[in-house]
Design an enzyme around this catalytic site. Sequence first.
Site, PDB file in Angstrom:
ATOM      1  N   CYS A 176      66.491  48.328  32.016  1.00  0.00           N
ATOM      2  CA  CYS A 176      66.425  47.606  30.746  1.00  0.00           C
ATOM      3  C   CYS A 176      66.517  48.645  29.635  1.00  0.00           C
ATOM      4  O   CYS A 176      66.859  49.795  29.886  1.00  0.00           O
ATOM      5  CB  CYS A 176      65.179  46.727  30.646  1.00  0.00           C
ATOM      6  N   ASN A 229      62.480  50.618  29.616  1.00  0.00           N
ATOM      7  CA  ASN A 229      61.769  50.767  30.887  1.00  0.00           C
ATOM      8  C   ASN A 229      60.262  50.573  30.741  1.00  0.00           C
ATOM      9  O   ASN A 229      59.482  51.231  31.413  1.00  0.00           O
ATOM     10  CB  ASN A 229      62.095  52.114  31.546  1.00  0.00           C
ATOM     11  N   CYS A 238      59.185  46.970  29.967  1.00  0.00           N
ATOM     12  CA  CYS A 238      58.963  45.523  30.074  1.00  0.00           C
ATOM     13  C   CYS A 238      59.688  44.939  31.288  1.00  0.00           C
ATOM     14  O   CYS A 238      59.100  44.754  32.345  1.00  0.00           O
ATOM     15  CB  CYS A 238      59.440  44.794  28.819  1.00  0.00           C
ATOM     16  N   ARG A 239      60.973  44.668  31.105  1.00  0.00           N
ATOM     17  CA  ARG A 239      61.724  43.928  32.115  1.00  0.00           C
ATOM     18  C   ARG A 239      61.962  44.709  33.406  1.00  0.00           C
ATOM     19  O   ARG A 239      61.729  44.180  34.497  1.00  0.00           O
ATOM     20  CB  ARG A 239      63.061  43.464  31.528  1.00  0.00           C
ATOM     21  N   SER A 240      62.433  45.945  33.301  1.00  0.00           N
ATOM     22  CA  SER A 240      62.762  46.664  34.539  1.00  0.00           C
ATOM     23  C   SER A 240      61.538  47.021  35.372  1.00  0.00           C
ATOM     24  O   SER A 240      61.594  46.920  36.603  1.00  0.00           O
ATOM     25  CB  SER A 240      63.653  47.878  34.262  1.00  0.00           C
ATOM     26  N   ASP A 281      65.042  40.392  25.948  1.00  0.00           N
ATOM     27  CA  ASP A 281      63.993  41.393  25.788  1.00  0.00           C
ATOM     28  C   ASP A 281      62.770  40.739  25.144  1.00  0.00           C
ATOM     29  O   ASP A 281      62.830  40.281  24.008  1.00  0.00           O
ATOM     30  CB  ASP A 281      64.498  42.538  24.910  1.00  0.00           C
TER      31      ASP A 281
END
Length: 159
Positions: free
Chosen positions: A8, A11, A13-15, A125
């Site tokens: 993401c 690095n 939140c999402r990943s 995001d």
Amino acid sequence: MIRVLFVCLGNICRSPMAEGLFLQGVQRKALEDRIEIDSCGVGDYHVGEPPDPRAQREAHQRDADISDLRGRVIRPDDFERFDYILCMDADNLSALRRMAPRDRRAHVGLLMDFSHEGTGVEIGDPYFGNTDNFEQVADQIAAGCQGLLEHIERREALG
């Protein structure tokens, strides 16, 4: 060994949520010795930092602990080391494709292309959003991770 890298922007939140939720699925199927998992960002904004507390909370609510993960930025050798480099949105996909060598080993694409929702779906995001945004994102990531694991099991004849 199949190697999967989730990407993401920063690095945090999402990943890392994808790394934790995918690892959880891999562990449930006892495939830890066959699948290696990591995460990173396309930007170096949060190198060395732990995941956002809201991401940690959503992962924890799904029985995944990501508190020990630390942000890192993608490296040129990642394109050779990993089989799958999967990002969350079109902007990060464009950035990855610009960075990737022509003769890369990795499949570079969107995580949600492996979900049952179909190709081209992005995971927004949630960083500047509220808790509900993180919950929705975690649900999307879980669906993408489930589809990815099913794909890898079929393709690699694992299990």
